[in-house]
Design a protein around this motif. Structure first.
Motif, PDB file in Angstrom:
ATOM      1  N   ALA A   1      34.382  46.956  42.088  1.00 34.32           N
ATOM      2  CA  ALA A   1      34.133  47.003  40.638  1.00 34.32           C
ATOM      3  C   ALA A   1      33.962  45.600  40.068  1.00 34.32           C
ATOM      4  CB  ALA A   1      35.272  47.735  39.930  1.00 34.32           C
ATOM      5  N   ILE A   2      34.778  44.659  40.545  1.00 36.56           N
ATOM      6  CA  ILE A   2      34.694  43.280  40.051  1.00 36.56           C
ATOM      7  C   ILE A   2      33.402  42.624  40.515  1.00 36.56           C
ATOM      8  CG2 ILE A   2      35.743  40.995  40.197  1.00 36.56           C
ATOM      9  CD1 ILE A   2      38.468  42.388  40.404  1.00 36.56           C
ATOM     10  N   GLN A   3      33.051  42.830  41.785  1.00 35.60           N
ATOM     11  CA  GLN A   3      31.853  42.181  42.332  1.00 35.60           C
ATOM     12  C   GLN A   3      30.570  42.743  41.740  1.00 35.60           C
ATOM     13  OE1 GLN A   3      33.297  40.799  46.806  1.00 35.60           O
ATOM     14  NE2 GLN A   3      32.087  42.628  46.580  1.00 35.60           N
ATOM     15  N   GLU A   4      30.510  44.063  41.574  1.00 38.36           N
ATOM     16  CA  GLU A   4      29.287  44.707  41.110  1.00 38.36           C
ATOM     17  C   GLU A   4      29.216  44.833  39.593  1.00 38.36           C
ATOM     18  OE1 GLU A   4      26.871  45.346  43.201  1.00 38.36           O
ATOM     19  OE2 GLU A   4      28.147  44.621  44.848  1.00 38.36           O
ATOM     20  N   ARG A   5      30.353  44.560  38.919  1.00 43.25           N
ATOM     21  CA  ARG A   5      30.422  44.761  37.470  1.00 43.25           C
ATOM     22  C   ARG A   5      29.985  46.172  37.105  1.00 43.25           C
ATOM     23  NH1 ARG A   5      28.648  39.111  34.463  1.00 43.25           N
ATOM     24  NH2 ARG A   5      29.833  37.698  35.790  1.00 43.25           N
ATOM     25  N   ALA A   6      30.445  47.114  37.897  1.00 43.66           N
ATOM     26  CA  ALA A   6      30.114  48.520  37.686  1.00 43.66           C
ATOM     27  C   ALA A   6      31.212  49.383  38.283  1.00 43.66           C
ATOM     28  CB  ALA A   6      28.768  48.862  38.333  1.00 43.66           C
ATOM     29  N   VAL A   7      31.389  50.587  37.725  1.00 41.54           N
ATOM     30  CA  VAL A   7      32.388  51.532  38.244  1.00 41.54           C
ATOM     31  C   VAL A   7      31.734  52.906  38.389  1.00 41.54           C
ATOM     32  CG1 VAL A   7      34.308  50.305  37.161  1.00 41.54           C
ATOM     33  CG2 VAL A   7      33.218  52.170  35.932  1.00 41.54           C
ATOM     34  N   ARG A   8      32.304  53.697  39.277  1.00 45.73           N
ATOM     35  CA  ARG A   8      31.828  55.066  39.450  1.00 45.73           C
ATOM     36  C   ARG A   8      32.966  56.019  39.141  1.00 45.73           C
ATOM     37  NH1 ARG A   8      28.962  56.888  44.934  1.00 45.73           N
ATOM     38  NH2 ARG A   8      27.377  55.484  44.046  1.00 45.73           N
ATOM     39  N   PRO A   9      32.892  56.750  38.028  1.00 46.92           N
ATOM     40  CA  PRO A   9      33.937  57.729  37.731  1.00 46.92           C
ATOM     41  C   PRO A   9      34.051  58.759  38.853  1.00 46.92           C
ATOM     42  CG  PRO A   9      32.528  57.362  35.817  1.00 46.92           C
ATOM     43  CD  PRO A   9      31.871  56.684  36.973  1.00 46.92           C
ATOM     44  N   VAL A  10      35.244  59.278  39.066  1.00 52.24           N
ATOM     45  CA  VAL A  10      35.457  60.296  40.091  1.00 52.24           C
ATOM     46  C   VAL A  10      34.578  61.501  39.763  1.00 52.24           C
ATOM     47  CG1 VAL A  10      37.140  61.804  41.195  1.00 52.24           C
ATOM     48  CG2 VAL A  10      37.824  59.517  40.448  1.00 52.24           C
ATOM     49  N   GLY A  11      33.778  61.906  40.740  1.00 58.07           N
ATOM     50  CA  GLY A  11      32.890  63.049  40.536  1.00 58.07           C
ATOM     51  C   GLY A  11      31.519  62.694  40.005  1.00 58.07           C
ATOM     52  N   ALA A  12      31.275  61.423  39.684  1.00 56.67           N
ATOM     53  CA  ALA A  12      29.974  60.998  39.161  1.00 56.67           C
ATOM     54  C   ALA A  12      29.037  60.646  40.306  1.00 56.67           C
ATOM     55  CB  ALA A  12      30.125  59.806  38.233  1.00 56.67           C
ATOM     56  N   ALA A  13      27.720  60.806  40.080  1.00 53.10           N
ATOM     57  CA  ALA A  13      26.735  60.521  41.119  1.00 53.10           C
ATOM     58  C   ALA A  13      26.336  59.053  41.141  1.00 53.10           C
ATOM     59  CB  ALA A  13      25.501  61.403  40.907  1.00 53.10           C
ATOM     60  N   HIS A  14      26.490  58.373  40.005  1.00 56.72           N
ATOM     61  CA  HIS A  14      26.002  57.000  39.918  1.00 56.72           C
ATOM     62  C   HIS A  14      27.064  56.087  39.303  1.00 56.72           C
ATOM     63  CE1 HIS A  14      22.020  58.538  40.892  1.00 56.72           C
ATOM     64  NE2 HIS A  14      22.151  59.416  39.907  1.00 56.72           N
ATOM     65  N   GLU A  15      26.936  54.799  39.596  1.00 63.07           N
ATOM     66  CA  GLU A  15      27.820  53.804  38.990  1.00 63.07           C
ATOM     67  C   GLU A  15      27.396  53.532  37.551  1.00 63.07           C
ATOM     68  OE1 GLU A  15      29.494  51.048  42.630  1.00 63.07           O
ATOM     69  OE2 GLU A  15      27.662  50.411  41.590  1.00 63.07           O
ATOM     70  N   GLN A  16      28.355  53.128  36.747  1.00 68.34           N
ATOM     71  CA  GLN A  16      28.097  52.748  35.367  1.00 68.34           C
ATOM     72  C   GLN A  16      28.403  51.263  35.206  1.00 68.34           C
ATOM     73  OE1 GLN A  16      30.687  55.146  32.973  1.00 68.34           O
ATOM     74  NE2 GLN A  16      29.709  57.083  33.535  1.00 68.34           N
ATOM     75  N   PRO A  17      27.484  50.483  34.625  1.00 73.90           N
ATOM     76  CA  PRO A  17      27.773  49.058  34.417  1.00 73.90           C
ATOM     77  C   PRO A  17      28.890  48.872  33.399  1.00 73.90           C
ATOM     78  CG  PRO A  17      25.732  49.679  33.315  1.00 73.90           C
ATOM     79  CD  PRO A  17      26.156  50.861  34.135  1.00 73.90           C
ATOM     80  N   VAL A  18      29.751  47.885  33.622  1.00 68.94           N
ATOM     81  CA  VAL A  18      30.828  47.578  32.684  1.00 68.94           C
ATOM     82  C   VAL A  18      30.862  46.071  32.453  1.00 68.94           C
ATOM     83  CG1 VAL A  18      32.325  49.569  33.135  1.00 68.94           C
ATOM     84  CG2 VAL A  18      32.507  47.543  34.587  1.00 68.94           C
ATOM     85  N   ASP A  19      31.181  45.708  31.232  1.00 70.27           N
ATOM     86  CA  ASP A  19      31.318  44.293  30.871  1.00 70.27           C
ATOM     87  C   ASP A  19      32.771  44.058  30.496  1.00 70.27           C
ATOM     88  OD1 ASP A  19      31.052  41.678  29.925  1.00 70.27           O
ATOM     89  OD2 ASP A  19      30.513  42.383  27.915  1.00 70.27           O
ATOM     90  N   VAL A  20      33.550  43.605  31.466  1.00 70.91           N
ATOM     91  CA  VAL A  20      34.996  43.449  31.282  1.00 70.91           C
ATOM     92  C   VAL A  20      35.436  42.139  31.917  1.00 70.91           C
ATOM     93  CG1 VAL A  20      37.253  44.373  31.960  1.00 70.91           C
ATOM     94  CG2 VAL A  20      35.471  45.933  31.199  1.00 70.91           C
ATOM     95  N   ARG A  21      36.261  41.398  31.204  1.00 73.58           N
ATOM     96  CA  ARG A  21      36.893  40.235  31.815  1.00 73.58           C
ATOM     97  C   ARG A  21      38.218  40.659  32.429  1.00 73.58           C
ATOM     98  NH1 ARG A  21      38.910  34.302  29.403  1.00 73.58           N
ATOM     99  NH2 ARG A  21      39.099  33.364  31.468  1.00 73.58           N
ATOM    100  N   ILE A  22      38.487  40.206  33.643  1.00 72.29           N
ATOM    101  CA  ILE A  22      39.701  40.589  34.354  1.00 72.29           C
ATOM    102  C   ILE A  22      40.726  39.459  34.293  1.00 72.29           C
ATOM    103  CG2 ILE A  22      40.707  41.264  36.560  1.00 72.29           C
ATOM    104  CD1 ILE A  22      38.945  43.414  35.469  1.00 72.29           C
ATOM    105  N   LEU A  23      41.891  39.765  33.728  1.00 70.55           N
ATOM    106  CA  LEU A  23      43.064  38.900  33.832  1.00 70.55           C
ATOM    107  C   LEU A  23      44.114  39.682  34.607  1.00 70.55           C
ATOM    108  CD1 LEU A  23      43.326  37.568  30.150  1.00 70.55           C
ATOM    109  CD2 LEU A  23      42.071  36.569  32.061  1.00 70.55           C
ATOM    110  N   SER A  24      44.858  39.034  35.462  1.00 69.18           N
ATOM    111  CA  SER A  24      45.878  39.733  36.238  1.00 69.18           C
ATOM    112  C   SER A  24      47.149  38.901  36.284  1.00 69.18           C
ATOM    113  CB  SER A  24      45.376  40.030  37.658  1.00 69.18           C
ATOM    114  OG  SER A  24      44.954  38.839  38.298  1.00 69.18           O
ATOM    115  N   ALA A  25      48.230  39.538  36.689  1.00 66.66           N
ATOM    116  CA  ALA A  25      49.521  38.849  36.745  1.00 66.66           C
ATOM    117  C   ALA A  25      50.376  39.457  37.837  1.00 66.66           C
ATOM    118  CB  ALA A  25      50.247  38.942  35.400  1.00 66.66           C
ATOM    119  N   SER A  26      51.263  38.633  38.363  1.00 70.85           N
ATOM    120  CA  SER A  26      52.229  39.113  39.348  1.00 70.85           C
ATOM    121  C   SER A  26      53.387  38.125  39.422  1.00 70.85           C
ATOM    122  CB  SER A  26      51.585  39.248  40.728  1.00 70.85           C
ATOM    123  OG  SER A  26      52.541  39.652  41.690  1.00 70.85           O
ATOM    124  N   HIS A  27      54.596  38.667  39.613  1.00 71.39           N
ATOM    125  CA  HIS A  27      55.741  37.786  39.858  1.00 71.39           C
ATOM    126  C   HIS A  27      55.976  37.627  41.360  1.00 71.39           C
ATOM    127  CE1 HIS A  27      57.816  41.661  40.410  1.00 71.39           C
ATOM    128  NE2 HIS A  27      58.699  40.987  41.105  1.00 71.39           N
TER     129      HIS A  27
END
Length: 445
Positions: free
Chosen positions: A253-279
């Motif tokens: 999803a991060i590399q392609e900037r797209a996601v595929r909903p469960v049960g969907a035939a095609h990916e959908q483009p998404v424009d999202v910035r990813i921030l993450s955290a971990s201790h």
């Protein structure tokens, strides 16, 4: 929107013309350059540029050199790079050097317009005034916190993925929200998600959504977290808790900037910035094979480490004033005695700011009058290591002894949190899933 000037660096005449034809109706005056040396000359001629777009491959150098040059001498000018399709490594390197975003060839007009709109939100105004407000809600003026503030200002201008690391209770989500709030996506959603609180079997549906009929119980289409964060920021807290199958899907999803909903035939483009955290120590988890190395490098383009509270004791007093003021509300604000402040400055705070808030809330509730003394704080003494001269109890069964200590710590956390397991997990610095496992293992469930 005010008109502005943009420096466009590309050795292809047709591409420069296409960019100019796209941007001029948006009020952008495009200043073209075909070589790296020409671009540097234009940057030094005294003209103001609100942003820059550069190709990676140039006759006399590459776009990375220009990114570094602008970051060093004109850090207020956002620069985006045009990369070859699928060249993610080069794009990541550009982001590390200070580029705010990238676009892959061949790009469509809508993608280019979106990139320019983001750049204009970051750019200085034509008269040189600052375009963003970098007010920070962080408390404390220690050198460590001033460094964090400076990093937030820098990271807010970028679209690069950021890994916020630090011990439990250091304020990782607060910092992620500030990065979002001071950037060009501030008017779009900030969606936080605790990766350790979602059951593994529901993760794909929660992150990417699902179509009606995709599985039993899917009676309607459902939007996922990525779609909910469209145009904004998705904050993945406790990202180390993602199971391996989900790590693979998140990487794509991060590399392609797209996601595929469960049960969907095609990916959908998404424009999202990813921030993450971990201790947790993600580097160690990568070496142990528990976290994908390729996903780690995608999430950790830039790392922001938050210092534990024990490393900045000079911030204790302003933090206490802020927290006590918030606790008191409309009531008179209590104050800490000198002995209480000294006690807090020397306490190691394994739970960091979250623990400080709990200590102050308990002390304010139990103390009499408007002054909180050191005895009212009830600071634990179990976290201090024994000195070489102290007697240490001999242990004949180490495993059983460690289990008893773990059981005691969990029971104390549950009691302190009124048996709220989510809060107890946070207090202990572990995920909710890890707490459930330990409760079952120790017979406490």
């Amino acid at each position: 929107m005010e008109s502005c000037r943009a420096l466009i660096l590309d050795d292809e005449d047709d591409l420069r013309e296409l960019i100019a034809l796209t941007l001029e109706p948006m009020g952008v005056q495009c200043v073209p350059a075909a070589k790296l040396a020409q671009a540097k000359t234009l940057l030094e001629d005294g003209s103001r540029y609100q942003f820059c777009i550069t190709d990676m491959r140039l006759p006399d150098g590459d776009g990375l050199e220009l990114v570094a040059y602008i970051q060093r001498l004109h850090p207020d000018i956002p620069v985006a790079v045009i990369t070859a399709h699928g060249n993610v490594e080069t794009a990541v390197e550009a982001l590390k050097l200070g580029a705010f975003d990238f676009v892959s060839k061949p790009f469509d007009i809508a993608t280019l317009r979106h990139l320019v709109n983001q750049a204009r939100k970051l750019a200085p105004l034509p008269d040189g005034r600052e375009n963003t407000n970098h007010r920070s809600d962080l408390i404390g003026r220690s050198p460590a916190m001033e460094h964090v503030r400076a990093m937030i200002r820098k990271l807010a201008r970028s679209q690069a993925p950021v890994l916020v690391s630090g011990e439990s209770g250091t304020g990782k989500e607060v910092v992620a929200r500030l990065i979002h709030a001071h950037g060009p996506r501030a008017d779009r959603p900030f969606i936080p998600v605790n990766c350790g609180a979602i059951p593994a079997e529901l993760m794909e549906s929660e992150f990417f959504g699902h179509k009606r009929g995709a599985f039993t119980g899917a009676n309607t289409d459902k939007q996922g977290l990525f779609q909910a964060a469209e145009g904004g920021t998705l904050f993945l807290d406790e990202v180390a808790e993602l199971p391996p199958p989900m790590q693979v899907k998140l990487l794509r999803a991060i590399q392609e900037r797209a996601v595929r909903p469960v049960g969907a035939a095609h990916e959908q483009p998404v424009d999202v910035r990813i921030l993450s955290a971990s201790h947790q120590d993600l580097v160690r988890m990568v070496h142990e094979g528990r976290f994908r190395q390729d996903l780690y490098y995608r999430l950790n383009v830039i790392e922001l480490r938050l210092p534990p509270l024990r490393e900045r004791p000079e911030d204790i007093e302003p933090l206490c004033a802020h927290l006590l003021g918030r606790l008191a509300g409309d009531h008179p604000c209590p104050r800490l005695s000198a002995r209480a402040l000294d006690g807090l400055r020397t306490y190691p705070f394994p739970g960091n700011i979250r623990e400080l808030e709990n200590i102050l809330e308990r002390a304010w509730t139990l103390s009499e009058g408007q002054t909180i003394d050191v005895d009212d704080l009830q600071l634990p003494d179990t976290c201090t290591a024994p000195s070489p001269h102290q007697h240490v109890t001999q242990v004949s069964d180490l495993e059983r002894y460690l289990e008893s200590l773990e059981k005691e710590a969990i029971e104390a956390a549950l009691l302190a949190c009124q048996h709220n397991k989510t809060a107890a997990a946070e207090k202990l610095g572990i995920s909710f899933r890890a707490l459930r496992y330990r409760l079952k293992k120790l017979g406490l469930d």
